[in-house]
Design a protein around this motif. Structure first.
Motif, PDB file in Angstrom:
ATOM      1  N   ASP A  60      46.389   3.978  86.988  1.00 32.85           N
ATOM      2  CA  ASP A  60      44.777   3.977  86.778  1.00 32.85           C
ATOM      3  C   ASP A  60      44.459   4.059  85.393  1.00 32.85           C
ATOM      4  O   ASP A  60      44.107   4.713  85.208  1.00 32.85           O
ATOM      5  N   GLY A  61      45.349   3.187  84.854  1.00 34.04           N
ATOM      6  CA  GLY A  61      44.546   3.207  82.979  1.00 34.04           C
ATOM      7  C   GLY A  61      45.261   4.485  82.580  1.00 34.04           C
ATOM      8  O   GLY A  61      44.866   4.341  80.956  1.00 34.04           O
ATOM      9  N   ARG A  62      45.715   5.272  82.547  1.00 34.98           N
ATOM     10  CA  ARG A  62      46.045   6.668  81.728  1.00 34.98           C
ATOM     11  C   ARG A  62      47.375   6.445  80.643  1.00 34.98           C
ATOM     12  O   ARG A  62      48.431   4.849  81.085  1.00 34.98           O
ATOM     13  N   SER A  63      47.609   6.165  80.134  1.00 32.23           N
ATOM     14  CA  SER A  63      48.360   5.740  78.552  1.00 32.23           C
ATOM     15  C   SER A  63      49.082   6.972  78.129  1.00 32.23           C
ATOM     16  O   SER A  63      48.651   8.325  78.859  1.00 32.23           O
ATOM     17  N   PRO A  64      49.973   6.643  77.736  1.00 30.28           N
ATOM     18  CA  PRO A  64      51.262   7.705  77.388  1.00 30.28           C
ATOM     19  C   PRO A  64      50.978   8.483  76.554  1.00 30.28           C
ATOM     20  O   PRO A  64      50.035   8.683  75.440  1.00 30.28           O
ATOM     21  N   SER A  65      51.720   9.939  76.811  1.00 31.79           N
ATOM     22  CA  SER A  65      51.000  11.011  75.344  1.00 31.79           C
ATOM     23  C   SER A  65      52.629  11.536  75.190  1.00 31.79           C
ATOM     24  O   SER A  65      53.851  10.687  75.557  1.00 31.79           O
ATOM     25  N   ILE A  66      52.649  12.287  73.930  1.00 35.12           N
ATOM     26  CA  ILE A  66      54.189  12.556  73.673  1.00 35.12           C
ATOM     27  C   ILE A  66      55.049  13.138  74.099  1.00 35.12           C
ATOM     28  O   ILE A  66      56.425  13.317  73.891  1.00 35.12           O
ATOM     29  N   TRP A  67      55.156  13.712  75.519  1.00 32.92           N
ATOM     30  CA  TRP A  67      56.160  14.447  76.160  1.00 32.92           C
ATOM     31  C   TRP A  67      55.942  12.768  77.536  1.00 32.92           C
ATOM     32  O   TRP A  67      57.268  13.806  77.940  1.00 32.92           O
ATOM     33  N   ASP A  68      55.849  12.105  77.830  1.00 32.56           N
ATOM     34  CA  ASP A  68      56.052  10.986  78.514  1.00 32.56           C
ATOM     35  C   ASP A  68      56.930   9.897  77.595  1.00 32.56           C
ATOM     36  O   ASP A  68      58.145   9.523  77.878  1.00 32.56           O
ATOM     37  N   THR A  69      57.153   9.944  75.727  1.00 28.88           N
ATOM     38  CA  THR A  69      57.633   9.879  74.826  1.00 28.88           C
ATOM     39  C   THR A  69      59.265  10.632  75.127  1.00 28.88           C
ATOM     40  O   THR A  69      59.921  10.147  75.045  1.00 28.88           O
ATOM     41  N   ARG A 121      40.350   7.271  72.237  1.00 31.02           N
ATOM     42  CA  ARG A 121      38.886   7.638  71.191  1.00 31.02           C
ATOM     43  C   ARG A 121      38.279   6.117  72.075  1.00 31.02           C
ATOM     44  O   ARG A 121      39.341   5.477  72.619  1.00 31.02           O
ATOM     45  N   GLY A 122      36.671   6.245  71.984  1.00 31.96           N
ATOM     46  CA  GLY A 122      35.798   5.086  72.317  1.00 31.96           C
ATOM     47  C   GLY A 122      35.783   5.620  74.226  1.00 31.96           C
ATOM     48  O   GLY A 122      35.387   6.555  74.341  1.00 31.96           O
ATOM     49  N   PRO A 123      35.928   3.802  74.699  1.00 31.85           N
ATOM     50  CA  PRO A 123      35.895   4.139  75.690  1.00 31.85           C
ATOM     51  C   PRO A 123      36.223   4.940  77.196  1.00 31.85           C
ATOM     52  O   PRO A 123      37.653   5.709  76.650  1.00 31.85           O
ATOM     53  N   VAL A 124      35.815   5.268  77.684  1.00 29.20           N
ATOM     54  CA  VAL A 124      36.207   6.005  78.848  1.00 29.20           C
ATOM     55  C   VAL A 124      35.988   5.828  80.161  1.00 29.20           C
ATOM     56  O   VAL A 124      36.598   4.459  80.574  1.00 29.20           O
ATOM     57  N   ASN A 125      38.234   6.053  80.429  1.00 30.51           N
ATOM     58  CA  ASN A 125      38.310   5.581  81.955  1.00 30.51           C
ATOM     59  C   ASN A 125      38.001   5.550  82.636  1.00 30.51           C
ATOM     60  O   ASN A 125      37.773   6.911  83.534  1.00 30.51           O
ATOM     61  N   PRO A 126      37.234   4.860  83.199  1.00 35.64           N
ATOM     62  CA  PRO A 126      36.510   5.520  84.913  1.00 35.64           C
ATOM     63  C   PRO A 126      37.805   6.047  86.062  1.00 35.64           C
ATOM     64  O   PRO A 126      37.049   6.403  86.524  1.00 35.64           O
ATOM     65  N   GLY A 165      49.507  12.393  64.311  1.00 27.04           N
ATOM     66  CA  GLY A 165      48.615  13.426  65.162  1.00 27.04           C
ATOM     67  C   GLY A 165      48.095  14.463  64.764  1.00 27.04           C
ATOM     68  O   GLY A 165      47.632  14.558  63.639  1.00 27.04           O
ATOM     69  N   TRP A 166      48.176  16.488  65.148  1.00 23.77           N
ATOM     70  CA  TRP A 166      47.883  17.295  64.020  1.00 23.77           C
ATOM     71  C   TRP A 166      48.622  17.652  63.310  1.00 23.77           C
ATOM     72  O   TRP A 166      47.888  18.548  62.166  1.00 23.77           O
ATOM     73  N   LEU A 167      49.140  16.292  62.061  1.00 24.30           N
ATOM     74  CA  LEU A 167      49.587  16.688  60.919  1.00 24.30           C
ATOM     75  C   LEU A 167      48.238  15.736  59.695  1.00 24.30           C
ATOM     76  O   LEU A 167      48.497  16.279  58.729  1.00 24.30           O
ATOM     77  N   SER A 168      47.237  15.823  60.439  1.00 29.13           N
ATOM     78  CA  SER A 168      46.625  14.797  59.620  1.00 29.13           C
ATOM     79  C   SER A 168      45.230  15.595  60.498  1.00 29.13           C
ATOM     80  O   SER A 168      44.351  15.847  61.499  1.00 29.13           O
ATOM     81  N   PRO A 169      44.163  15.584  59.657  1.00 30.03           N
ATOM     82  CA  PRO A 169      42.832  15.917  59.125  1.00 30.03           C
ATOM     83  C   PRO A 169      42.311  15.221  60.362  1.00 30.03           C
ATOM     84  O   PRO A 169      41.286  15.764  60.777  1.00 30.03           O
ATOM     85  N   ARG A 170      42.369  13.916  60.652  1.00 25.65           N
ATOM     86  CA  ARG A 170      41.873  12.978  61.257  1.00 25.65           C
ATOM     87  C   ARG A 170      41.990  13.762  62.799  1.00 25.65           C
ATOM     88  O   ARG A 170      40.815  12.920  63.703  1.00 25.65           O
ATOM     89  N   VAL A 171      43.001  14.321  62.813  1.00 24.36           N
ATOM     90  CA  VAL A 171      42.433  15.275  64.775  1.00 24.36           C
ATOM     91  C   VAL A 171      41.110  15.321  64.699  1.00 24.36           C
ATOM     92  O   VAL A 171      40.906  15.304  65.660  1.00 24.36           O
ATOM     93  N   ILE A 172      41.030  16.482  63.984  1.00 28.00           N
ATOM     94  CA  ILE A 172      39.810  16.452  63.773  1.00 28.00           C
ATOM     95  C   ILE A 172      38.279  16.139  64.102  1.00 28.00           C
ATOM     96  O   ILE A 172      38.070  16.350  65.520  1.00 28.00           O
ATOM     97  N   GLU A 173      38.664  14.915  64.403  1.00 29.04           N
ATOM     98  CA  GLU A 173      37.085  13.614  64.860  1.00 29.04           C
ATOM     99  C   GLU A 173      37.596  13.885  65.766  1.00 29.04           C
ATOM    100  O   GLU A 173      36.813  12.810  66.592  1.00 29.04           O
ATOM    101  N   ASP A 174      38.087  13.387  66.081  1.00 33.78           N
ATOM    102  CA  ASP A 174      39.082  12.792  67.415  1.00 33.78           C
ATOM    103  C   ASP A 174      39.344  13.673  67.703  1.00 33.78           C
ATOM    104  O   ASP A 174      38.429  13.164  69.422  1.00 33.78           O
ATOM    105  N   PHE A 175      39.490  15.216  68.195  1.00 33.21           N
ATOM    106  CA  PHE A 175      39.798  16.030  69.062  1.00 33.21           C
ATOM    107  C   PHE A 175      38.240  16.187  69.202  1.00 33.21           C
ATOM    108  O   PHE A 175      37.760  16.781  70.749  1.00 33.21           O
ATOM    109  N   THR A 176      37.305  16.457  68.016  1.00 35.75           N
ATOM    110  CA  THR A 176      35.959  16.580  68.846  1.00 35.75           C
ATOM    111  C   THR A 176      35.449  15.975  69.660  1.00 35.75           C
ATOM    112  O   THR A 176      34.376  15.734  70.736  1.00 35.75           O
ATOM    113  N   ALA A 177      35.390  14.532  69.257  1.00 33.51           N
ATOM    114  CA  ALA A 177      34.863  13.352  70.418  1.00 33.51           C
ATOM    115  C   ALA A 177      35.280  13.298  71.311  1.00 33.51           C
ATOM    116  O   ALA A 177      34.437  13.071  72.529  1.00 33.51           O
TER     117      ALA A 177
END
Length: 521
Positions: A60-69, A121-126, A165-177
């Protein structure tokens, strides 16, 4: 500005008194209390997490997480994966009924970022949105108080590949969104939000030792890592975690709290620490360990900066907060969540401080032992270490004194078997839970602002430390049966009777052997 924990809140004298108390007054096994001894607003529940419970990892559209990898690379001790887990994605209605039938007052679960936002980020998986709405609606129908964690160590692989991921300050914007989507879609029914589970463990296990995904480390501190720098990355990850949490809290307070009337908090993994001897060095190391494990995350959120001892030990390797960041993070949590399983003994290790190559553990300069006579351990996980309920009381009272006035939820507490067969007649788990609940009550009576207690876990599931060979559940799951049937253990029956005020903590002596099956699972 209020003083930080490292300067005033837990003096060497108080630690010495606790040490003497530990040896002079061992914890009594028998406690006489019932559900009615806790305040009515105190909640009892149990929990799970998305990757460990849901399964359906490629549906149903779920993408892998780091635990899947991580698991598909064969890195679990039993080579298992969370592909099926406890099957909660398909069995949630059955499980909510079990939650209700057990009499749980609250349920704590996490949302899979990868299921809700497959691109990170972006579109929500229905389909993901439908699943969580349906789960939440079922809980609401049953009158179960809902506690949600936004992130339980399962970072979207797509964002890990994009910017580490968490090594980059870019995560702040994505996590907040991502949090914004959750608040918008579920906040009308969810009032208790935890941003992150165990950011202290995330930083240490994933970026120092490399034991957890994304498996970053550097010699000699970690092994089998293809990239990483153990000397600085744990501090960077914790720093970005704190800033991301504060950004989410700011969003909620400004956009949602007035109408949704909920609360946003932070979780830390905790254990109580005892000095292994009465030497001043070991007593100082014991306080230092608390600063490095607890103060590392909570001091910034209460006082606006890291403990002084951490800044002194790590120097330029620990990032600094700007004045604006310090103002943002100070006061940035509505409650504290702790995961607590055990206590450890601390040896001072300051004699190694002059080495040039240093990581978080070297900076802490403390050796962990599971008993006074045990060999050193660097583990921050509940394995085969002894049961110490009084340590939970000490931890809650430490939080009372160090971060006064802030509510505390015990979000995980439980007993696993770690490689041994579990039993439906799990009297050891009943004893463990009852004793730790008693220590929570003792702390509450001593003025600790404790608001809730959650058993880990509601049912057997995929455990991040040991796959399917470390059951913690109140309910047994038969992983060899494709239907994943659930079966109550003695602990589920006991917890149910306790919550319905039918019985006190002496349940072990009140349920006879013929009332429950004696069977290894």
């Amino acid at each position: 500005m209020a003083p930080s924990s490292s300067s005033t809140s837990n003096s060497n004298l108080s630690l010495l008194l606790l040490f003497l108390l530990f040896f002079a007054a061992p914890w009594a096994k028998a406690l006489n209390f019932t559900r009615q001894d806790f305040p009515r607003e105190f909640v009892f529940g149990a929990g799970t997490s998305a990757y460990q419970y849901e399964g359906a990892t490629d549906e149903d559209g779920r993408s892998p997480s780091i635990w899947d990898t991580f698991t598909h690379a064969g890195k679990m001790p039993d080579k298992s994966t969370g592909d099926t887990a406890a099957g909660g994605y398909h069995k949630y209605k059955e499980d909510v009924k079990l939650i209700s039938d057990t009499g749980l007052e609250a349920y704590h679960f996490s949302i899979s970022w990868s299921r809700l936002l497959p691109r990170g980020r972006g579109p929500v998986n229905p389909k993901g949105l439908e699943y969580y709405n349906s789960l939440i609606d079922e809980l609401v129908k049953q009158g179960i108080e809902i506690h949600v964690t936004l992130y339980h160590l399962d970072f979207p692989q797509i964002l890990e590949d994009e910017y580490h991921g968490w090594l980059s300050p870019r995560v702040i914007e994505d996590f907040t969104a991502y949090a914004d989507v959750c608040f918008r879609e579920f906040g009308d029914r969810v009032k208790h939000w935890t941003t992150m589970d165990e950011p202290n463990v995330l930083a240490i296990a994933a970026y120092d030792s490399g034991a957890f995904p994304p498996c970053r480390c550097s010699p000699p501190f970690g092994i089998n890592c293809t990239a990483g720098d153990s000397t600085v990355e744990p501090y960077v990850v914790a720093h970005n975690s704190i800033l991301a949490h504060a950004s989410v809290v700011k969003l909620y307070r400004e956009k949602y709290q007035a109408t949704q009337k909920g609360f946003v908090g932070m979780n830390v993994y905790s254990f109580w620490t005892y000095p292994i001897s009465l030497s001043s060095a070991d007593i100082a190391a014991t306080q230092r360990a608390l600063d490095f494990m607890i103060g590392w995350i909570l001091d910034p959120l209460v006082y606006g900066d890291y403990p002084e001892i951490m800044k002194k030990k790590a120097g330029s390797r620990i990032p600094s907060f700007t004045k604006e960041q310090s103002e943002l993070i100070r006061g940035g949590t509505d409650f504290i969540g702790i995961n607590h399983y055990t206590s450890v003994y601390i040896n001072d290790a300051s004699n190694g401080e002059k080495t040039d190559l240093r990581d978080y553990n070297a900076d802490m300069s403390a050796v962990f032992r599971t008993s006074r006579n045990d060999t050193p351990s660097g583990q921050f996980v509940p394995t085969s270490i002894p049961v110490d309920p009084q340590g939970l009381q000490y931890m809650l009272e430490y939080l009372r004194d160090t971060y006064p006035g802030i509510p505390v939820y015990i979000q995980e507490n439980g007993k696993g078997q770690f490689g041994k067969k579990d039993s439906l007649n799990d009297t050891d788990r009943v004893e463990y839970l009852s004793r730790y609940m008693g220590s929570a009550l003792a702390a509450l009576r001593n003025g600790a602002n404790v608001k809730g207690y959650f058993v880990w876990s509601f049912l057997d599931e995929f455990e991040l430390l040991a796959g399917y060979h470390s059951p913690f559940g109140l309910y047994h799951v038969d992983f060899e049966d494709p239907n994943l049937p659930r079966q109550p253990k003695l602990s589920a029956q006991w917890y149910s009777k306790f919550l319905r005020s039918e019985i006190g903590v002496n349940i072990i002596n009140m349920i006879s052997a013929d009332e429950h099956e004696h069977a290894d699972i």
